[in-house]
Design a protein around this motif. Structure first.
Motif, PDB file in Angstrom:
ATOM      1  N   UNK A 123       0.875  -1.174   0.000  1.00  0.00           N
ATOM      2  CA  UNK A 123       0.000   0.000   0.000  1.00  0.00           C
ATOM      3  C   UNK A 123       0.913   1.226   0.000  1.00  0.00           C
ATOM      4  N   UNK A 124       0.704   2.117  -0.970  1.00  0.00           N
ATOM      5  CA  UNK A 124       1.566   3.291  -1.072  1.00  0.00           C
ATOM      6  C   UNK A 124       0.727   4.523  -1.395  1.00  0.00           C
ATOM      7  N   UNK A 125       1.318   5.666  -1.103  1.00  0.00           N
ATOM      8  CA  UNK A 125       0.644   6.928  -1.393  1.00  0.00           C
ATOM      9  C   UNK A 125       1.682   7.930  -1.883  1.00  0.00           C
ATOM     10  N   UNK A 126       1.279   8.725  -2.878  1.00  0.00           N
ATOM     11  CA  UNK A 126       2.084   9.861  -3.325  1.00  0.00           C
ATOM     12  C   UNK A 126       1.198  11.095  -3.290  1.00  0.00           C
ATOM     13  N   UNK A 127       1.668  12.122  -2.617  1.00  0.00           N
ATOM     14  CA  UNK A 127       0.883  13.343  -2.473  1.00  0.00           C
ATOM     15  C   UNK A 127       1.721  14.539  -2.924  1.00  0.00           C
ATOM     16  N   UNK A 128       1.214  15.245  -3.922  1.00  0.00           N
ATOM     17  CA  UNK A 128       1.888  16.449  -4.399  1.00  0.00           C
ATOM     18  C   UNK A 128       1.498  17.638  -3.554  1.00  0.00           C
ATOM     19  N   UNK A 129       2.338  17.976  -2.613  1.00  0.00           N
ATOM     20  CA  UNK A 129       2.032  19.077  -1.692  1.00  0.00           C
ATOM     21  C   UNK A 129       1.990  20.404  -2.433  1.00  0.00           C
ATOM     22  N   UNK A 130       2.919  20.564  -3.375  1.00  0.00           N
ATOM     23  CA  UNK A 130       2.996  21.790  -4.165  1.00  0.00           C
ATOM     24  C   UNK A 130       3.726  21.443  -5.450  1.00  0.00           C
ATOM     25  N   UNK A 131       3.750  22.396  -6.385  1.00  0.00           N
ATOM     26  CA  UNK A 131       4.503  22.163  -7.608  1.00  0.00           C
ATOM     27  C   UNK A 131       5.959  21.878  -7.263  1.00  0.00           C
ATOM     28  N   UNK A 132       6.445  20.717  -7.723  1.00  0.00           N
ATOM     29  CA  UNK A 132       7.837  20.363  -7.484  1.00  0.00           C
ATOM     30  C   UNK A 132       8.105  19.709  -6.153  1.00  0.00           C
ATOM     31  N   UNK A 133       7.061  19.334  -5.394  1.00  0.00           N
ATOM     32  CA  UNK A 133       7.272  18.684  -4.105  1.00  0.00           C
ATOM     33  C   UNK A 133       6.280  17.531  -3.947  1.00  0.00           C
ATOM     34  N   UNK A 134       6.815  16.321  -3.855  1.00  0.00           N
ATOM     35  CA  UNK A 134       6.020  15.123  -3.627  1.00  0.00           C
ATOM     36  C   UNK A 134       6.386  14.496  -2.291  1.00  0.00           C
ATOM     37  N   UNK A 135       5.388  14.085  -1.542  1.00  0.00           N
ATOM     38  CA  UNK A 135       5.587  13.273  -0.345  1.00  0.00           C
ATOM     39  C   UNK A 135       5.168  11.844  -0.656  1.00  0.00           C
ATOM     40  N   UNK A 136       5.948  10.875  -0.145  1.00  0.00           N
ATOM     41  CA  UNK A 136       5.757   9.463  -0.492  1.00  0.00           C
ATOM     42  C   UNK A 136       5.796   8.639   0.785  1.00  0.00           C
ATOM     43  N   UNK A 137       4.931   7.659   0.870  1.00  0.00           N
ATOM     44  CA  UNK A 137       4.958   6.747   2.011  1.00  0.00           C
ATOM     45  C   UNK A 137       4.346   5.426   1.617  1.00  0.00           C
ATOM     46  N   UNK A 138       4.689   4.388   2.374  1.00  0.00           N
ATOM     47  CA  UNK A 138       4.096   3.110   2.034  1.00  0.00           C
ATOM     48  C   UNK A 138       4.545   1.978   2.922  1.00  0.00           C
ATOM     49  N   UNK A 139       3.823   0.863   2.779  1.00  0.00           N
ATOM     50  CA  UNK A 139       4.135  -0.387   3.452  1.00  0.00           C
ATOM     51  C   UNK A 139       4.176  -1.468   2.382  1.00  0.00           C
ATOM     52  N   UNK A 140       5.216  -2.291   2.382  1.00  0.00           N
ATOM     53  CA  UNK A 140       5.337  -3.337   1.370  1.00  0.00           C
ATOM     54  C   UNK A 140       5.915  -4.596   1.995  1.00  0.00           C
ATOM     55  N   UNK A 141       5.603  -5.729   1.372  1.00  0.00           N
ATOM     56  CA  UNK A 141       6.066  -7.025   1.863  1.00  0.00           C
ATOM     57  C   UNK A 141       7.008  -7.679   0.855  1.00  0.00           C
TER      58      UNK A 141
END
Length: 699
Positions: free
Chosen positions: A433-451
């Protein structure tokens, strides 16, 4: 200095009306991150991409060395022809290698460092993509530390007749390397074909100022490749490819130098890869966006001659061969602008042939014995997978995927009396399960859990005559799969040329924590009620009869680390890049670090590119800390100096120029200070001051 030069040419056709990449730069794309094309900046995972240009300008000698300047990846070498990548502290059969998306790992891959990444010719590759971290829901078994996808270069496909050739010659002073490559390409009426040949010779490697010449580091290699691509209609493509690497004269330097077991251990190894693929691309607005079906056949053969100290008049010849047949299919379906689903299935079948022949040079007699692995063993792997990328908002991607994996190993181990036949079946469900969130132009936040998971293979289960230090393995059919779960957060910054002082800044940083369970470890055991191998069956321990070793699921471990990298083009000519990676590991049973955990490392490089004249220059430095946190296994490892592997730092000078319209020269002085250094866990020191020259031409 002698420079080996082969001249050649390639097809370089300018398309009418096409604007330059400099005017409209395209985002760097990656496929391995999600099994569908995505910009690196928007990838929901930690990835590395090394393209052919980077490999050429870094003067990478081999495929493993092409990854050496990538943050989060460290390579170790047991032989001069090896190169085992460590990704987030793991290597060997805990890292999955793909060739053009096809599984390259097989059922006799061993734990710890191995040689297989160097059995792919780097000069045939278009790029290498690396997914750092567990990725079994995307790619199946063995993807515990990460996944490496080696993507070969496709021929150009044109409607009109075009043809050409290219060539490259390379020389390096530290090991008197001479490499020559020639390739030809032709295309017409929707069909393109490309073929090439590489020949390489390496003498013994000279280390730094106090190391000198290191014996048993020479070898030779010859490679061949061919690839045909046919586009019978818009959106349809058929690809047929073949690649071969043959290496000879490879010595097991660590075991000979240790003085413990071997007088000689020299091998030949060859890898043959055949691949056929049909690909389909849907038109804009269609639900079926893309689909492909692939059939592959990979053969990997090792032939080794050994002379052991306890039998100096006997030459042992071992042959291990694995033939892997694979079939896979996947489709990508777009449901409007908010959902993209990838669904697929894969099947792989490995067949193992293994034999051994002892030749007594005094009595002139031959004796056939059991090979390293049970002869005629089989392993099967079947997977179903799906992943959905949901985009509820323009700047938000939610990714969820899962995979069902089934594997079975069949082996006749009647050479031992306890287990006449081994049959073992394993099943696993993995997800991410992963997420990518574009906070602003040119800035991405990324998080996730993987097996991640790794099913026990023939190497783990059979234990037939695989000798370890201080003992001999015996079969263990009741192993369970290794597993891991990874938690990761990160961010990426990409500032376009929107300020006078900052043309382009790219930065990324990741922090991760991985928990591993049911790790397979080798330790003391019993066989037929005895703690030693009773070779003559007399019930008493005689001279030369080794301790019994057995593999068990006894391990639990944690790995925690940070990785960061940045590139800053601070004006039209100057660029600065650098990075840093640190990892800490812990065996939760023995309460010590995991074996061969890489030390912290950093990299910095400053580059100048001329506006005119087609030349560039770069100074690059590497900084590696000492690794003194050693488990018991590392303290007894001959390859690791007492007290740990010393830290080191050095820098390279390199540059290139276009001598003519289609002739390029690249030069480097590596390890300028002639420092002595060794990659942690390697059997020999790195090159001292090394003068490298590559001349390439295309017509």
């Amino acid at each position: 200095m002698v420079v080996a030069v082969l001249v050649a040419a390639s097809v370089a056709t300018a398309r009418a009306g096409e604007s330059s990449a400099a005017d409209h730069p395209l985002p760097e794309m990656v496929v391995t991150a999600t099994r569908e094309p995505v910009a690196v900046f928007d990838a929901p995972v930690a990835v590395n991409v090394v393209d052919a240009r980077a490999m050429r300008e870094r003067l990478s000698r081999t495929t493993p060395e092409a990854l050496q300047e990538e943050i989060g990846i460290v390579t170790q070498s047991t032989r001069a022809g090896d190169g085992s990548p460590f990704i987030r502290g793991l290597t060997g059969n805990q890292v999955l290698i793909l060739y053009d998306g096809v599984r390259f790992n097989n059922t006799i891959f061993r734990s710890g460092p191995n040689q297989y990444l160097n059995t792919v010719d780097a000069f045939t590759l278009d790029r290498v993509e690396v997914l750092r971290g567990p990725s079994s829901s995307l790619y199946g078994a063995d993807a515990l530390g990460g996944t490496i996808n080696l993507i070969p270069r496709d021929p150009a496909v044109t409607s009109d007749l075009s043809y050409g050739a290219e060539g490259m010659g390379r020389y390096a002073s530290a090991n008197r390397e001479t490499t020559g490559r020639a390739a030809g390409e032709v295309s017409t009426d929707g069909v393109g074909a490309r073929a090439g040949y590489t020949r390489r010779n390496f003498a013994d490697l000279r280390g730094g100022r106090h190391t000198g010449l290191q014996d048993l580091t020479d070898y030779r290699e010859d490679d061949a490749d061919a690839r045909v691509r046919w586009t019978p209609a818009d959106g349809h493509a058929l690809t047929l490819g073949y690649a071969r690497v043959h290496q000879a004269g490879l010595d097991r330097k660590d075991q000979v130098d240790s003085g413990a077991r071997l007088v000689r251990a020299q091998k030949r190894q060859q890898t043959d890869v055949g691949l056929f693929r049909y690909g389909f691309s849907g038109a804009e607005g269609e639900v079926v966006k893309a689909a492909s079906a692939t059939t592959s056949l990979i053969g990997q053969t090792d032939n080794q001659d050994r002379v052991e100290k306890n039998a100096p008049t006997t030459r042992r010849r071992e042959m291990d061969q694995v033939v892997s047949f694979g079939q896979g299919a996947q489709g990508r379906f777009d449901f409007g602008e908010w959902s993209s689903v990838v669904i697929g299935a894969e099947y792989y079948h490995d067949h193992v042939n293994s034999s051994r022949e002892d030749f007594n040079r005094t009595a002139l007699t031959f004796r056939r014995r059991a090979g390293t692995f049970p002869d005629n063993s089989d392993a099967n792997l079947f997977d179903l997978f799906a992943q959905d990328t949901v985009t509820p908002l323009d700047d938000l991607d939610l990714i969820a995927g899962g995979r069902y994996s089934w594997s079975r190993v069949n082996a006749d181990i009647s050479q031992t009396t306890a287990f006449p036949r081994l049959r073992a079946t394993f099943r696993a469900f993995t997800g991410n399960v992963r997420v990518r969130y574009g906070v602003a132009d040119g800035l991405n936040l990324i998080g996730g859990v993987s097996q991640g998971f790794r099913a026990p293979n023939v190497n783990d289960l059979s234990g037939l005559v695989t000798s370890g230090l201080g003992g001999q393995e015996v079969p263990e059919p009741d192993l369970k799969p290794e597993g891991s779960i990874n938690y990761e957060v990160g961010s990426r910054v990409d500032l376009s040329p929107n300020a006078d002082f900052m043309r382009r800044l790219r930065w990324e940083g990741f922090a991760f924590s991985t928990m591993m369970s049911d790790l397979i470890a080798r330790g003391p055991g019993t066989f037929n009620g005895l703690t030693f191998v009773d070779a003559n069956g007399n019930g008493a321990r005689d001279a030369g009869e080794p301790n019994v070793l057995v593999k068990r699921n006894t391990g639990r471990a944690s790995l925690t680390g940070v990785e960061t990298a940045a590139t800053w083009d601070f004006d039209a000519h100057w660029a600065l890049r650098g990075g840093f990676a640190w990892i800490a590991s812990r065996d939760r049973v023995a309460e010590e670090p995991l074996a061969k955990t890489p030390p912290a490392e950093g990299l910095a490089a400053l580059r100048y590119t001329a506006e005119r004249g087609g030349w560039w220059a770069e100074a690059a430095g590497e900084f590696v800390r000492a690794q003194k946190r050693l488990p018991a296994a590392d303290k007894s490892d001959f390859r690791i100096p007492p007290g740990g592997t010393p830290g080191f730092s050095f820098f390279h000078l390199r540059g290139g120029a276009r001598l003519a319209e289609r002739v390029d020269l690249t030069l480097a002085v590596e390890n300028v200070g002639d420092h002595d250094y060794r990659r942690h866990g390697s059997s020999f020191n790195g090159a001292g001051t090394n003068f490298v020259a590559t001349l390439g031409a295309r017509f």
